[in-house]
Design a protein around this motif. Sequence first.
Motif: not given
Length: 221
Positions: A146-154, A161-180
Motif C-alpha cells: 500500500d505504498l503505491v497505487i495503479l491509477l485507471p487509464r485516463a 500510471r502508478f502514484m505513491h501513497l505517501l501523501g495519504g489514501p488516493v481515490d483512484a476513481e475520482a482521479l480518473a473522473a477528473s482526468a476525463r
Amino acid sequence: MTDAPSTPDLPVLDATQARVLGCLIEKEATTPDTYPLTVNAAQVAANQKTAREPVMNISTGNVQHALRQLEGMGLARQHFSSRAERYEHLLGTRLDLPRQQVALLGLLLLRGPQTVGELAARSERLARFADAEDLRHQLDRLQQRDLVILLPRAPGQREERFMHLLGGPVDAEALAASARSNAVAGNTAADNSALEARVAELETQVAQLQQQLEDVLTRLG
C-alpha cells in the motif's frame, strides 16, 4: 512466495515534505559527493525547473522545517560532522525497502504519477533494474504494501500510471473522473478556440467586402 512485509504506520506527507524527501533520495544517487544535503542544497533541488512535477517555489525556512519534520518521522537524519546542517533520508531503513523500491518512490515523489516506461527511462541514474519486468515486479511489491497505487487509464493515455501513497489514501476513481473531465474541458476549449478563429476570419472577410463596396459606390457617385 512469501508475503510482503507489513508497512509500519507512516505519517502522511504534505507536498513540501514529499518534495524534499524525493530530493534526498535523488541526490543520494546523482550527486554523492555533496550528499547528505545542506538546507540550501535541498532548497535548490526542491525548486528545480526540470524533472519536477509540479514546479515549486519553496522558501529556505519551509525546506528546513520540512527536513526537521521528516527527521521527527524517522524518514531523515541530520549530520553533525560539518558546520552546515546536512540531511540524509532514511526511507529504506524506515520501511525496510530495497534500493530499487526507494528509487521508484523517489521518482513518484518528484514527478507525480508515471507509467512503467517513464519510470524505466528516469530511473537509470538511481537504481538498476534487469528489465521492464523487473521494474514492474518492484512496483507490484510496493502495491502489496500500500505504498503505491495503479491509477485507471485516463482518456488519451495508452498506459496505466502508478502514484505513491505517501501523501495519504488516493481515490483512484475520482482521479480518473477528473482526468476525463479535464479531457472534455480541453476538447471544448479547443472547439471554442477553433470557432472563435473562424468567426474572426469571417468578420475580416465581411469588413473587406464592405470596404470594396464602399469603394465601388464612391467611384459610381
